[in-house]
Design an enzyme around this catalytic site. Sequence first.
Site, PDB file in Angstrom:
ATOM      1  N   SER A 119       0.842  -1.276  -0.149  1.00  0.00           N
ATOM      2  CA  SER A 119       0.186  -0.119   0.033  1.00  0.00           C
ATOM      3  C   SER A 119       0.937   1.190   0.137  1.00  0.00           C
ATOM      4  O   SER A 119       2.033   1.299   0.507  1.00  0.00           O
ATOM      5  CB  SER A 119      -0.774   0.179   1.232  1.00  0.00           C
ATOM      6  OG  SER A 119      -1.160   1.318   1.424  1.00  0.00           O
ATOM      7  N   SER A 120       0.450   2.407  -0.591  1.00  0.00           N
ATOM      8  CA  SER A 120       1.170   3.453  -0.545  1.00  0.00           C
ATOM      9  C   SER A 120       1.400   4.084   0.966  1.00  0.00           C
ATOM     10  O   SER A 120       2.279   4.978   1.167  1.00  0.00           O
ATOM     11  CB  SER A 120       0.358   4.751  -1.303  1.00  0.00           C
ATOM     12  OG  SER A 120      -0.775   5.141  -0.894  1.00  0.00           O
ATOM     13  N   TYR A 148      -0.238  -0.739  10.537  1.00  0.00           N
ATOM     14  CA  TYR A 148      -0.567  -1.350   9.232  1.00  0.00           C
ATOM     15  C   TYR A 148       0.663  -1.424   8.242  1.00  0.00           C
ATOM     16  O   TYR A 148       0.984  -2.288   7.505  1.00  0.00           O
ATOM     17  CB  TYR A 148      -1.770  -0.743   8.551  1.00  0.00           C
ATOM     18  CG  TYR A 148      -2.386  -1.102   7.335  1.00  0.00           C
ATOM     19  CD1 TYR A 148      -2.958  -2.350   6.893  1.00  0.00           C
ATOM     20  CD2 TYR A 148      -2.043  -0.395   6.068  1.00  0.00           C
ATOM     21  CE1 TYR A 148      -3.166  -2.651   5.871  1.00  0.00           C
ATOM     22  CE2 TYR A 148      -2.702  -0.608   5.053  1.00  0.00           C
ATOM     23  CZ  TYR A 148      -3.240  -1.798   4.868  1.00  0.00           C
ATOM     24  OH  TYR A 148      -3.630  -2.241   3.676  1.00  0.00           O
ATOM     25  N   LYS A 152       2.846  -4.325   6.169  1.00  0.00           N
ATOM     26  CA  LYS A 152       3.316  -4.352   4.821  1.00  0.00           C
ATOM     27  C   LYS A 152       4.637  -4.179   4.474  1.00  0.00           C
ATOM     28  O   LYS A 152       4.958  -4.735   3.596  1.00  0.00           O
ATOM     29  CB  LYS A 152       2.190  -3.174   4.109  1.00  0.00           C
ATOM     30  CG  LYS A 152       0.975  -3.218   4.305  1.00  0.00           C
ATOM     31  CD  LYS A 152       0.236  -4.256   3.328  1.00  0.00           C
ATOM     32  CE  LYS A 152      -1.008  -4.751   3.319  1.00  0.00           C
ATOM     33  NZ  LYS A 152      -1.468  -5.916   2.505  1.00  0.00           N
ATOM     34  N   HIS A 191     -12.730   3.922   3.548  1.00  0.00           N
ATOM     35  CA  HIS A 191     -11.797   5.013   3.038  1.00  0.00           C
ATOM     36  C   HIS A 191     -12.620   6.200   2.411  1.00  0.00           C
ATOM     37  O   HIS A 191     -13.929   6.181   2.268  1.00  0.00           O
ATOM     38  CB  HIS A 191     -11.149   4.221   1.872  1.00  0.00           C
ATOM     39  CG  HIS A 191     -10.056   3.308   2.355  1.00  0.00           C
ATOM     40  ND1 HIS A 191      -9.944   1.965   2.135  1.00  0.00           N
ATOM     41  CD2 HIS A 191      -8.976   3.549   3.293  1.00  0.00           C
ATOM     42  CE1 HIS A 191      -8.992   1.619   2.733  1.00  0.00           C
ATOM     43  NE2 HIS A 191      -8.179   2.257   3.450  1.00  0.00           N
TER      44      HIS A 191
END
Length: 345
Positions: A119-120, A148, A152, A191
């Site tokens: 994820s970014s 999180y 990742k 989101h």
Amino acid sequence: MNFHGRTSYTPMNQSSRVYIAGHCGMVGSAISRRLQTSGLTQLLTCTRSELDLLNQSAVNRFFANEKPEYVFLAAAKVGGILANATHPAEFLRENLLIQTNVIDAAYRHGTKKLLFLGSSCIYPKFAPQPIQEDSLLTSALEPTNEAYAIAKIAGLKMAQAYRQQYGFNAISLMPTNLYGPNDNFDPESSHVVPALIRRFHEAAQCNAAEVTLWGSGTVRRELMHVDDLADACVFLMQNYDQPEIVNVGTGEDVTVQQLAEMIGEITHFRGRIVQDTSKPDGTPRKLLDVSRLTALGWRAHIPLREGLEQTYGWFVAHIANATAQHRRTASSAPYESDFSPKGTT
Ligand SMILES: NC(=O)c1ccc[n+]([C@@H]2O[C@H](COP(=O)([O-])OP(=O)(O)OC[C@H]3O[C@@H](n4cnc5c(N)ncnc54)[C@H](OP(=O)(O)O)[C@@H]3O)[C@@H](O)[C@H]2O)c1
């Protein structure tokens, strides 16, 4: 069986056995649709109740029995700012377990190639914009989703380590913010796009005079339709075999105000949009540098307005069950027999 030094790789074909972990989710369902459209006939999928990916021995049994040749790892515990900030222990533990179990089992049971979705948010809070892949681990993360992001980062490092030490062909993609069918529209954990769609839709339905946005509305966000991401996943599964992570985005961003206005129009909201500047704005800008992906020959195709209209259509058609809660599917549990209940391991 020894898979050390495994280097040869053949691309997927229509009869390849492909496991999509997390196929009920927004990304996994888009990858399934994309692969079905390409005519792949041996797609392996399991609901959470059939295979809980937190359960290492169940995951190993699944891989031993089913022997998937290719794996798209789109299962994860995912949520918005509130969920991340209030449940960091679960975000860290569950994501570490899911990805560790799946990557290790894929390696041990002869999977030819695995694609890991990061994820970014793995990038530092104040990374120079647009964010290049080389920004990874150069400074501190955004505190609200640190747990999180750390999970990742561990996942992409695990993919790189298994490639380096065992010759396992694992690649890692870092998608920007996504939206689309099967998104989570739950107000507590969604989101920005699904949250705004739901709020504007409900405001339009009851002819509300205004919708209040948190913050100034000036922060900029990059948004990509999940069908574009699925297309990029398949493209990279077929065409990319390097350890370096790859950003996946559109290369364009909009302000939250522009996004809200667009969603207001699409949902036929006729009131005013008001900013609550007492609420935090978050990171001022988050745009990925997609030059590595572009150089490989892929770019996004779905314009934001068109993607939002399609997503709103999906939301309306599925409104009765458009929350994460209702997306859960009950089924039998052939791989779950020795599972320890959540939080007890
Ligand atoms: N959404 C975004 O904007 C975004 C942006 C960048 C990257 N990503 C990445 O894309 C991936 C997928 O995200 P998403 O938006 O598709 O999330 P999602 O809609 O919440 O889907 C996640 C899927 O994982 C499954 N899952 C979670 N825990 C599981 C477990 N213990 N056992 C079995 N299945 C489990 C969920 O099953 P249930 O259906 O049973 O809940 C769900 O199907 C994630 O790695 C995420 O980091 C997402």
